[in-house]
Each structure stands twice: as structure tokens, then as C-alpha cells.
Design a protein around this motif. Structure first.
Motif, PDB file in Angstrom:
ATOM      1  N   GLN A 151      47.194 -55.965 -54.338  1.00 27.53           N
ATOM      2  CA  GLN A 151      46.664 -54.718 -54.891  1.00 27.53           C
ATOM      3  C   GLN A 151      45.931 -53.903 -53.817  1.00 27.53           C
ATOM      4  OE1 GLN A 151      44.552 -56.819 -58.098  1.00 27.53           O
ATOM      5  NE2 GLN A 151      45.578 -55.483 -59.583  1.00 27.53           N
ATOM      6  N   VAL A 152      45.234 -54.594 -52.918  1.00 29.39           N
ATOM      7  CA  VAL A 152      44.551 -53.903 -51.820  1.00 29.39           C
ATOM      8  C   VAL A 152      45.561 -53.160 -50.964  1.00 29.39           C
ATOM      9  CG1 VAL A 152      43.202 -54.189 -49.712  1.00 29.39           C
ATOM     10  CG2 VAL A 152      42.595 -55.497 -51.749  1.00 29.39           C
ATOM     11  N   LEU A 153      46.648 -53.837 -50.605  1.00 25.04           N
ATOM     12  CA  LEU A 153      47.686 -53.206 -49.778  1.00 25.04           C
ATOM     13  C   LEU A 153      48.322 -52.016 -50.488  1.00 25.04           C
ATOM     14  CD1 LEU A 153      49.448 -56.332 -48.209  1.00 25.04           C
ATOM     15  CD2 LEU A 153      48.087 -54.603 -47.021  1.00 25.04           C
ATOM     16  N   GLU A 154      48.547 -52.169 -51.792  1.00 26.19           N
ATOM     17  CA  GLU A 154      49.142 -51.071 -52.568  1.00 26.19           C
ATOM     18  C   GLU A 154      48.219 -49.861 -52.616  1.00 26.19           C
ATOM     19  OE1 GLU A 154      49.951 -52.983 -56.284  1.00 26.19           O
ATOM     20  OE2 GLU A 154      51.900 -53.766 -55.613  1.00 26.19           O
ATOM     21  N   ARG A 155      46.920 -50.117 -52.809  1.00 24.43           N
ATOM     22  CA  ARG A 155      45.957 -49.013 -52.852  1.00 24.43           C
ATOM     23  C   ARG A 155      45.858 -48.338 -51.484  1.00 24.43           C
ATOM     24  NH1 ARG A 155      45.236 -47.056 -57.099  1.00 24.43           N
ATOM     25  NH2 ARG A 155      43.964 -48.581 -58.204  1.00 24.43           N
ATOM     26  N   LYS A 156      45.865 -49.138 -50.427  1.00 19.35           N
ATOM     27  CA  LYS A 156      45.812 -48.594 -49.068  1.00 19.35           C
ATOM     28  C   LYS A 156      47.025 -47.701 -48.805  1.00 19.35           C
ATOM     29  CE  LYS A 156      44.958 -50.124 -44.292  1.00 19.35           C
ATOM     30  NZ  LYS A 156      46.041 -49.562 -43.499  1.00 19.35           N
ATOM     31  N   GLU A 157      48.199 -48.175 -49.192  1.00 19.94           N
ATOM     32  CA  GLU A 157      49.420 -47.377 -49.011  1.00 19.94           C
ATOM     33  C   GLU A 157      49.364 -46.092 -49.822  1.00 19.94           C
ATOM     34  OE1 GLU A 157      52.853 -49.741 -49.859  1.00 19.94           O
ATOM     35  OE2 GLU A 157      52.497 -51.110 -48.182  1.00 19.94           O
ATOM     36  N   GLN A 158      48.824 -46.184 -51.037  1.00 18.10           N
ATOM     37  CA  GLN A 158      48.697 -45.002 -51.893  1.00 18.10           C
ATOM     38  C   GLN A 158      47.861 -43.928 -51.197  1.00 18.10           C
ATOM     39  OE1 GLN A 158      46.247 -45.498 -55.401  1.00 18.10           O
ATOM     40  NE2 GLN A 158      47.458 -44.021 -56.578  1.00 18.10           N
ATOM     41  N   PHE A 159      46.714 -44.318 -50.638  1.00 18.79           N
ATOM     42  CA  PHE A 159      45.851 -43.349 -49.966  1.00 18.79           C
ATOM     43  C   PHE A 159      46.463 -42.861 -48.656  1.00 18.79           C
ATOM     44  CE2 PHE A 159      42.518 -44.277 -52.969  1.00 18.79           C
ATOM     45  CZ  PHE A 159      41.806 -43.079 -52.999  1.00 18.79           C
ATOM     46  N   GLU A 160      47.140 -43.744 -47.957  1.00 20.25           N
ATOM     47  CA  GLU A 160      47.807 -43.311 -46.721  1.00 20.25           C
ATOM     48  C   GLU A 160      48.865 -42.258 -47.018  1.00 20.25           C
ATOM     49  OE1 GLU A 160      47.171 -47.255 -43.905  1.00 20.25           O
ATOM     50  OE2 GLU A 160      48.971 -47.098 -45.145  1.00 20.25           O
ATOM     51  N   ASN A 161      49.518 -42.394 -48.168  1.00 15.13           N
ATOM     52  CA  ASN A 161      50.480 -41.364 -48.580  1.00 15.13           C
ATOM     53  C   ASN A 161      49.783 -40.051 -48.897  1.00 15.13           C
ATOM     54  OD1 ASN A 161      52.822 -42.889 -48.297  1.00 15.13           O
ATOM     55  ND2 ASN A 161      52.673 -43.745 -50.358  1.00 15.13           N
ATOM     56  N   PHE A 162      48.612 -40.133 -49.554  1.00 20.94           N
ATOM     57  CA  PHE A 162      47.856 -38.925 -49.883  1.00 20.94           C
ATOM     58  C   PHE A 162      47.482 -38.143 -48.625  1.00 20.94           C
ATOM     59  CE2 PHE A 162      46.295 -40.823 -54.073  1.00 20.94           C
ATOM     60  CZ  PHE A 162      47.031 -39.933 -54.837  1.00 20.94           C
ATOM     61  N   VAL A 163      47.104 -38.855 -47.584  1.00 19.57           N
ATOM     62  CA  VAL A 163      46.556 -38.192 -46.397  1.00 19.57           C
ATOM     63  C   VAL A 163      47.546 -38.106 -45.234  1.00 19.57           C
ATOM     64  CG1 VAL A 163      44.194 -38.850 -47.008  1.00 19.57           C
ATOM     65  CG2 VAL A 163      45.533 -40.336 -45.489  1.00 19.57           C
ATOM     66  N   GLN A 164      48.828 -38.367 -45.497  1.00 18.00           N
ATOM     67  CA  GLN A 164      49.787 -38.427 -44.399  1.00 18.00           C
ATOM     68  C   GLN A 164      49.899 -37.103 -43.636  1.00 18.00           C
ATOM     69  OE1 GLN A 164      53.973 -38.855 -45.587  1.00 18.00           O
ATOM     70  NE2 GLN A 164      53.368 -38.447 -47.707  1.00 18.00           N
ATOM     71  N   TYR A 165      49.608 -35.993 -44.292  1.00 19.71           N
ATOM     72  CA  TYR A 165      49.679 -34.696 -43.601  1.00 19.71           C
ATOM     73  C   TYR A 165      48.289 -34.159 -43.241  1.00 19.71           C
ATOM     74  CZ  TYR A 165      54.439 -34.978 -45.335  1.00 19.71           C
ATOM     75  OH  TYR A 165      55.717 -35.403 -45.596  1.00 19.71           O
ATOM     76  N   CYS A 166      47.267 -34.984 -43.462  1.00 17.58           N
ATOM     77  CA  CYS A 166      45.905 -34.574 -43.124  1.00 17.58           C
ATOM     78  C   CYS A 166      45.646 -34.798 -41.635  1.00 17.58           C
ATOM     79  CB  CYS A 166      44.892 -35.374 -43.949  1.00 17.58           C
ATOM     80  SG  CYS A 166      44.985 -35.042 -45.726  1.00 17.58           S
ATOM     81  N   THR A 167      44.962 -33.864 -41.022  1.00 14.06           N
ATOM     82  CA  THR A 167      44.736 -33.958 -39.574  1.00 14.06           C
ATOM     83  C   THR A 167      43.374 -34.551 -39.220  1.00 14.06           C
ATOM     84  OG1 THR A 167      43.943 -31.668 -39.569  1.00 14.06           O
ATOM     85  CG2 THR A 167      46.262 -32.020 -39.048  1.00 14.06           C
ATOM     86  N   HIS A 168      42.475 -34.676 -40.195  1.00  6.68           N
ATOM     87  CA  HIS A 168      41.123 -35.145 -39.888  1.00  6.68           C
ATOM     88  C   HIS A 168      40.799 -36.520 -40.446  1.00  6.68           C
ATOM     89  CE1 HIS A 168      39.877 -31.422 -37.945  1.00  6.68           C
ATOM     90  NE2 HIS A 168      40.559 -30.798 -38.879  1.00  6.68           N
ATOM     91  N   CYS A 169      41.748 -37.129 -41.157  1.00  5.38           N
ATOM     92  CA  CYS A 169      41.540 -38.491 -41.664  1.00  5.38           C
ATOM     93  C   CYS A 169      41.913 -39.476 -40.559  1.00  5.38           C
ATOM     94  CB  CYS A 169      42.377 -38.747 -42.911  1.00  5.38           C
ATOM     95  SG  CYS A 169      42.092 -40.396 -43.606  1.00  5.38           S
ATOM     96  N   LEU A 170      40.936 -40.250 -40.113  1.00  6.10           N
ATOM     97  CA  LEU A 170      41.147 -41.155 -38.987  1.00  6.10           C
ATOM     98  C   LEU A 170      41.647 -42.533 -39.417  1.00  6.10           C
ATOM     99  CD1 LEU A 170      37.879 -40.371 -36.967  1.00  6.10           C
ATOM    100  CD2 LEU A 170      40.080 -39.165 -36.914  1.00  6.10           C
ATOM    101  N   GLU A 171      41.382 -42.910 -40.663  1.00  5.42           N
ATOM    102  CA  GLU A 171      41.698 -44.283 -41.078  1.00  5.42           C
ATOM    103  C   GLU A 171      41.540 -44.425 -42.584  1.00  5.42           C
ATOM    104  OE1 GLU A 171      42.987 -47.875 -40.471  1.00  5.42           O
ATOM    105  OE2 GLU A 171      42.093 -47.177 -38.589  1.00  5.42           O
ATOM    106  N   VAL A 172      42.345 -45.326 -43.188  1.00  5.41           N
ATOM    107  CA  VAL A 172      42.104 -45.804 -44.555  1.00  5.41           C
ATOM    108  C   VAL A 172      41.780 -47.287 -44.413  1.00  5.41           C
ATOM    109  CG1 VAL A 172      43.047 -46.170 -46.858  1.00  5.41           C
ATOM    110  CG2 VAL A 172      43.689 -44.115 -45.558  1.00  5.41           C
ATOM    111  N   LEU A 173      40.549 -47.664 -44.747  1.00  2.64           N
ATOM    112  CA  LEU A 173      40.060 -48.995 -44.412  1.00  2.64           C
ATOM    113  C   LEU A 173      39.593 -49.765 -45.650  1.00  2.64           C
ATOM    114  CD1 LEU A 173      39.203 -50.954 -42.059  1.00  2.64           C
ATOM    115  CD2 LEU A 173      36.941 -49.875 -42.206  1.00  2.64           C
ATOM    116  N   PRO A 174      40.249 -50.881 -45.993  1.00  2.00           N
ATOM    117  CA  PRO A 174      39.736 -51.760 -47.061  1.00  2.00           C
ATOM    118  C   PRO A 174      38.441 -52.425 -46.608  1.00  2.00           C
ATOM    119  CG  PRO A 174      42.087 -52.144 -46.654  1.00  2.00           C
ATOM    120  CD  PRO A 174      41.574 -51.312 -45.512  1.00  2.00           C
ATOM    121  N   PHE A 175      37.513 -52.603 -47.555  1.00  2.00           N
ATOM    122  CA  PHE A 175      36.185 -53.129 -47.199  1.00  2.00           C
ATOM    123  C   PHE A 175      35.608 -53.908 -48.373  1.00  2.00           C
ATOM    124  CE2 PHE A 175      31.659 -53.184 -46.526  1.00  2.00           C
ATOM    125  CZ  PHE A 175      31.488 -53.213 -45.146  1.00  2.00           C
ATOM    126  N   SER A 176      34.918 -54.994 -48.045  1.00  2.00           N
ATOM    127  CA  SER A 176      34.177 -55.741 -49.070  1.00  2.00           C
ATOM    128  C   SER A 176      32.802 -56.100 -48.538  1.00  2.00           C
ATOM    129  CB  SER A 176      34.924 -57.031 -49.447  1.00  2.00           C
ATOM    130  OG  SER A 176      34.071 -57.871 -50.209  1.00  2.00           O
TER     131      SER A 176
END
Length: 197
Positions: A151-176
Motif C-alpha cells: 500500500q505504501v508503494l501504491e500511494r507513493k506511485e499515486q503521488f508521483e503520478n500527480f506531480v510528474q509534471y511539477c517542476t518544484h517537487c523534489l521527492e515523494v518520501l514515505p515516512f514513519s
């Protein structure tokens, strides 16, 4: 990457009341109860530096913490369903965007999103604002210990898709904050962006 010292240096509910320091700043923002205070405590290995509460809306002002006399971590009030009036929530929102706009030493904005839930309109609106205002940011998926690795990987991929054309997003990082997954990576990003890497 050890942190030797972290201390509270300022807190205010108006930008004009926060002193200007000669340190680069990293801000943490997101919905109420997304885990901002816990994350800050995990980064610096202090249990109670940033106040943690089970009740959304505990952080009602902007709080600045100086780390190793080299950079500042800023804990911002949460967006969303804190148990306060609509007017107060709006004033917090205005204060947060005011901070983003006026703090000249702000180098990075960490947008915290609960990994268990679909992104909300407030999350997407924040990302859109940061893009439109040329602010560098990362998206941190919090509470990943509460869902499966798949589920973590799926959520990460979901957000990476959201920001794929964004120029200022440096990273999508899972954290606990429980397992400290992502701590080392986050600290490396912070140190790089504030010029300490």
C-alpha cells in the motif's frame, strides 16, 4: 547523520512577530493530525521538542526550532478539521501562506500527507499553490507503519503520478515516526537544501 542539539527559539501567531534569523528554514505543513510534530521530534531525536497531541489543532502558532545552530525547522498549524471556528481555521491558513511568502530564508517546504488516505482537495490546492509560487517542496507520506508495504508503494506511485509534471517537487518520501523509516533520507534532503549536505 547525528543531530547534537535542537531547541525552541520562537513562536508566534503573526508573521510580523517572528524574528528574522540568519539561518535557512525548512517548514512542515499539512492537515491537522497528520503527524507534523511527531515527525519533527523523530528527525531531531527529541521526544517532546514539538508538542504532540491526539487532538487535531494542538499547534496554534508557528513554532521555530534551531537545529545544531545551523538551520531552522518550522512547525506550522494544521489545515483542516481542528476543533476551532471556521474563522480561526481561515486565519491559520492565511498565516501559513503568509509565512511561505514572506520568509526569505525558507528553502524547503515539507508537505505531509497521511499515507492511509486518498489525497484531499486541500493537499492538491497546496501543491498547486507551491508550484505557482515557485517554492521547492517535498511530499512526505506519514504513518506508513499503519499500512502494508504494498500500500505504501501504491500511494507513493499515486503521488508521483500527480506531480510528474511539477517542476518544484523534489521527492515523494514515505515516512514513519514509529519505525523511523525515511528519517535518514529526509535529513539528507533537508541538509542538502539548507546548504549543510
Amino acid at each position: 547523520m547525528k543531530i547534537q542539539n535542537a531547541e525552541f527559539i520562537a513562536g508566534a501567531n503573526e508573521i510580523s512577530k517572528i524574528p528574522k534569523y540568519n539561518y535557512n528554514e525548512v517548514a512542515f505543513t499539512g492537515r491537522s493530525n497528520v503527524g507534523k510534530s511527531s515527525l519533527i521530534n523523530t528527525i531531531v531525536y527529541r521526544k517532546n521538542l514539538a508538542k504532540v497531541s491526539a487532538n487535531p489543532g494542538k499547534t496554534k502558532q508557528i513554532n521555530l526550532f534551531l537545529v545544531d545552530n545551523t538551520f531552522i525547522l518550522t512547525d506550522l498549524p494544521g489545515f483542516g478539521y481542528a476543533a476551532v471556528s471556521k474563522a480561526e481555521r481561515q486565519s491559520w491558513k492565511d498565516m501559513i501562506y503568509d509565512y511561505f511568502t514572506k520568509r526569505e530564508k525558507l528553502k524547503l517546504i515539507c508537505c505531509l500527507v497521511d499515507s492511509r488516505h486518498e489525497p484531499l482537495d486541500t493537499d492538491l490546492a497546496l501543491i498547486e499553490w507551491l508550484e505557482n509560487n515557485n517554492k521547492n517542496y517535498i511530499i512526505i507520506l506519514t504513518k506508513t507503519d499503519k499500512i502494508s508495504k504494498k500500500q505504501v508503494l501504491e500511494r507513493k506511485e499515486q503521488f508521483e503520478n500527480f506531480v510528474q509534471y511539477c517542476t518544484h517537487c523534489l521527492e515523494v518520501l514515505p515516512f514513519s515516526s514509529v519505525t523511523e523509516d525515511g528519517r535518514k533520507e529526509l535529513l539528507a534532503i533537508i541538509k542538502r537544501e539548507v546548504g549543510q549536505g
